[in-house]
Design a protein around this motif. Structure first.
Motif, PDB file in Angstrom:
ATOM      1  N   LYS A  86      58.440  81.028  74.249  1.00 26.91           N
ATOM      2  CA  LYS A  86      57.309  81.912  73.992  1.00 26.91           C
ATOM      3  C   LYS A  86      56.585  82.211  75.294  1.00 26.91           C
ATOM      4  N   SER A  87      55.953  83.370  75.335  1.00 27.24           N
ATOM      5  CA  SER A  87      55.147  83.733  76.495  1.00 27.24           C
ATOM      6  C   SER A  87      53.711  83.980  76.044  1.00 27.24           C
ATOM      7  N   PHE A  88      52.756  83.445  76.798  1.00 28.22           N
ATOM      8  CA  PHE A  88      51.341  83.650  76.518  1.00 28.22           C
ATOM      9  C   PHE A  88      50.747  84.545  77.602  1.00 28.22           C
ATOM     10  N   ASN A  89      49.976  85.528  77.173  1.00 29.60           N
ATOM     11  CA  ASN A  89      49.349  86.462  78.100  1.00 29.60           C
ATOM     12  C   ASN A  89      47.867  86.137  78.280  1.00 29.60           C
ATOM     13  N   PHE A  90      47.462  85.980  79.527  1.00 30.42           N
ATOM     14  CA  PHE A  90      46.086  85.666  79.875  1.00 30.42           C
ATOM     15  C   PHE A  90      45.467  86.824  80.661  1.00 30.42           C
ATOM     16  N   ALA A  91      44.164  86.947  80.545  1.00 24.33           N
ATOM     17  CA  ALA A  91      43.392  87.840  81.414  1.00 24.33           C
ATOM     18  C   ALA A  91      42.294  86.992  82.028  1.00 24.33           C
ATOM     19  N   SER A  92      42.522  86.537  83.261  1.00 23.22           N
ATOM     20  CA  SER A  92      41.579  85.665  83.953  1.00 23.22           C
ATOM     21  C   SER A  92      41.337  86.188  85.358  1.00 23.22           C
ATOM     22  N   ARG A  93      40.144  85.982  85.837  1.00 21.65           N
ATOM     23  CA  ARG A  93      39.829  86.377  87.204  1.00 21.65           C
ATOM     24  C   ARG A  93      40.522  85.444  88.185  1.00 21.65           C
ATOM     25  N   ASP A  94      40.542  85.855  89.455  1.00 18.07           N
ATOM     26  CA  ASP A  94      41.213  85.051  90.474  1.00 18.07           C
ATOM     27  C   ASP A  94      40.631  83.652  90.572  1.00 18.07           C
ATOM     28  N   LEU A  95      39.346  83.508  90.260  1.00 20.12           N
ATOM     29  CA  LEU A  95      38.694  82.203  90.294  1.00 20.12           C
ATOM     30  C   LEU A  95      39.410  81.207  89.392  1.00 20.12           C
ATOM     31  N   LEU A  96      39.636  81.591  88.135  1.00 15.72           N
ATOM     32  CA  LEU A  96      40.287  80.687  87.186  1.00 15.72           C
ATOM     33  C   LEU A  96      41.797  80.648  87.391  1.00 15.72           C
ATOM     34  N   SER A 111      56.293  80.377  79.040  1.00 12.36           N
ATOM     35  CA  SER A 111      55.830  81.012  80.269  1.00 12.36           C
ATOM     36  C   SER A 111      54.457  81.634  80.043  1.00 12.36           C
ATOM     37  N   ILE A 112      53.743  81.838  81.125  1.00 11.34           N
ATOM     38  CA  ILE A 112      52.426  82.474  81.030  1.00 11.34           C
ATOM     39  C   ILE A 112      52.346  83.619  82.026  1.00 11.34           C
ATOM     40  N   THR A 113      51.607  84.639  81.630  1.00 14.90           N
ATOM     41  CA  THR A 113      51.370  85.809  82.475  1.00 14.90           C
ATOM     42  C   THR A 113      49.874  86.033  82.564  1.00 14.90           C
ATOM     43  N   ASN A 114      49.398  86.309  83.752  1.00 15.24           N
ATOM     44  CA  ASN A 114      47.974  86.582  83.929  1.00 15.24           C
ATOM     45  C   ASN A 114      47.799  87.949  84.577  1.00 15.24           C
ATOM     46  N   TYR A 115      46.942  88.764  84.015  1.00 14.56           N
ATOM     47  CA  TYR A 115      46.703  90.091  84.583  1.00 14.56           C
ATOM     48  C   TYR A 115      45.268  90.521  84.320  1.00 14.56           C
ATOM     49  N   GLU A 116      44.803  91.471  85.102  1.00 13.86           N
ATOM     50  CA  GLU A 116      43.441  91.966  84.946  1.00 13.86           C
ATOM     51  C   GLU A 116      43.393  93.035  83.862  1.00 13.86           C
ATOM     52  N   ASP A 157      14.641  79.120 103.771  1.00 12.10           N
ATOM     53  CA  ASP A 157      14.385  80.181 104.751  1.00 12.10           C
ATOM     54  C   ASP A 157      15.681  80.641 105.404  1.00 12.10           C
ATOM     55  N   THR A 158      16.520  79.690 105.779  1.00  9.11           N
ATOM     56  CA  THR A 158      17.798  80.057 106.398  1.00  9.11           C
ATOM     57  C   THR A 158      18.685  80.789 105.401  1.00  9.11           C
ATOM     58  N   PHE A 159      18.686  80.316 104.172  1.00 19.16           N
ATOM     59  CA  PHE A 159      19.480  80.951 103.119  1.00 19.16           C
ATOM     60  C   PHE A 159      19.097  82.424 102.968  1.00 19.16           C
ATOM     61  N   LEU A 160      17.805  82.712 103.012  1.00 24.61           N
ATOM     62  CA  LEU A 160      17.331  84.079 102.832  1.00 24.61           C
ATOM     63  C   LEU A 160      17.547  84.926 104.083  1.00 24.61           C
ATOM     64  N   ARG A 161      17.551  84.297 105.238  1.00 24.19           N
ATOM     65  CA  ARG A 161      17.684  85.033 106.499  1.00 24.19           C
ATOM     66  C   ARG A 161      19.131  85.463 106.766  1.00 24.19           C
ATOM     67  N   LEU A 162      20.096  84.652 106.363  1.00 27.59           N
ATOM     68  CA  LEU A 162      21.500  84.958 106.624  1.00 27.59           C
ATOM     69  C   LEU A 162      22.022  86.057 105.692  1.00 27.59           C
ATOM     70  N   GLY A 163      23.044  86.763 106.187  1.00 20.97           N
ATOM     71  CA  GLY A 163      23.683  87.776 105.363  1.00 20.97           C
ATOM     72  C   GLY A 163      24.608  87.133 104.334  1.00 20.97           C
ATOM     73  N   HIS A 164      24.719  87.758 103.158  1.00 20.35           N
ATOM     74  CA  HIS A 164      25.486  87.175 102.052  1.00 20.35           C
ATOM     75  C   HIS A 164      26.634  88.074 101.604  1.00 20.35           C
ATOM     76  N   ILE A 165      27.683  87.401 101.134  1.00 22.43           N
ATOM     77  CA  ILE A 165      28.757  88.075 100.410  1.00 22.43           C
ATOM     78  C   ILE A 165      28.520  87.796  98.932  1.00 22.43           C
ATOM     79  N   ASN A 166      28.392  88.826  98.155  1.00 24.87           N
ATOM     80  CA  ASN A 166      28.140  88.675  96.719  1.00 24.87           C
ATOM     81  C   ASN A 166      29.403  89.067  95.957  1.00 24.87           C
ATOM     82  N   VAL A 167      29.914  88.152  95.170  1.00 28.50           N
ATOM     83  CA  VAL A 167      31.121  88.422  94.385  1.00 28.50           C
ATOM     84  C   VAL A 167      30.723  88.776  92.961  1.00 28.50           C
ATOM     85  N   SER A 168      31.093  89.969  92.546  1.00 29.86           N
ATOM     86  CA  SER A 168      30.749  90.433  91.201  1.00 29.86           C
ATOM     87  C   SER A 168      31.707  91.539  90.801  1.00 29.86           C
ATOM     88  N   GLN A 169      32.061  91.567  89.513  1.00 36.76           N
ATOM     89  CA  GLN A 169      32.916  92.641  89.008  1.00 36.76           C
ATOM     90  C   GLN A 169      32.121  93.914  88.761  1.00 36.76           C
TER      91      GLN A 169
END
Length: 300
Positions: free
Chosen positions: A97-107, A127-132, A189-201
């Protein structure tokens, strides 16, 4: 021949007559009356435009047409019986049997490797398949049988879906090693001063970090916004940017990890499946495997 007129029960009667050689004996095998067998045979004769059996003494002799279709008819009936039986039982050692998943790269990066390793031992032919897939298509894909599981860190409510929390993690800050601004650690203060990468769909909108900062009347400096967690490390190592990632993903990279200098709710991961699969034995078994893999998931 109109396929819409085919009644599989007729072929069960056909098989019984062919095997027993008698309408009476076929009725006994099927535990129905002889008139019911005669009626089914008459319907099948009309549908196939052939007498199928002719009486020879006290037995029913199959015609050439009956002889030609008995093997495929029995194969079809056996396949149907097997499918019905398998819907009530599940043997992972022999199941194909094959199971189909839809999971983000994180999981996909954290759960899938452990799940595949477990399946190799317990269910070698699965088997398993993962796709967006867009969230708007999840329910329809599940209803069509094209998708078995949807996993995400956000809540997703739909009356056609079942939901179960399977893991929890905490967010941490990730930066390159020997970052010049982090020699003394990471304060607010340092956290707010530095530039950030924001990960979001999403193209825009606040996430858990931004919501927590907003409650304090603060706002971080977003320099880059992307959809995938796995693009973050290669960007961080080349810049002075930082990013907030779940700990279980951040720990795999050769980068510096810092606890956040403010409180943020934990990240909760949910799996979703269609209500029609809720009591399916194979599906229930796979959910158990996901939960078992996730139980070994240590966010510290």
């Amino acid at each position: 021949m109109n396929l819409n007129r085919i009644d599989l029960n007729l072929f069960a009667v056909f098989d019984a007559i062919y095997t027993a050689g008698s309408l009476t004996k076929a009725a006994d095998v099927l535990c129905i009356t002889q008139p019911a067998v005669s009626n089914s045979l008459a319907r099948l004769r009309e549908m196939l435009n052939d007498p199928l059996f002719v009486r020879t003494g006290h037995s029913m002799t199959p015609t050439p047409v009956a002889q030609n279709i008995i093997v495929p008819a029995r194969q079809a009936l056996a396949l149907l019986r097997k499918s019905v039986q398998e819907s009530h039982t599940f043997d992972p050692l022999t199941a194909e049997k094959s199971f189909n998943f839809a999971s983000r790269d994180l999981l996909e990066a954290s759960i899938m490797p452990r799940l595949v390793a477990r399946l190799q031992n317990l269910a070698p032919n699965i088997s398993i398949t993962n796709y967006e897939i867009p969230r708007s298509q999840v329910v329809s894909a599940m209803a069509a049988g094209a998708l078995d599981f949807f996993t995400d860190a956000s809540t997703f409510t739909d009356p056609h879906l079942c939901k179960q929390k399977f893991a929890q993690d905490r967010l941490v800050a990730l930066a390159r090693k020997n970052h010049p601004a982090l020699k003394n650690g990471l304060d607010l203060d340092t956290f707010l001063r530095l530039g950030h990468i924001n990960v979001s769909q999403r193209k825009s909108g606040a996430g858990p970090i931004d919501i927590a900062l907003d409650k304090m009347g603060k706002r971080r400096k977003e320099v880059m916004r992307g959809q995938h967690f796995l693009t973050v490390p290669s960007t961080i190592v080349k810049t002075d940017l930082i990013a907030c990632l779940p700990f279980h993903l951040a720990k795999h990279y050769d980068l510096a990890i810092y606890e956040l200098p403010f409180e943020v709710p934990p990240v909760e991961y949910f799996m979703y499946w269609h209500v029609s699969a809720d009591h399916d034995y194979a599906h229930m078994w796979m959910r158990e495997q996901i939960m078992e893999v996730a139980s070994n998931f240590k966010p510290h």
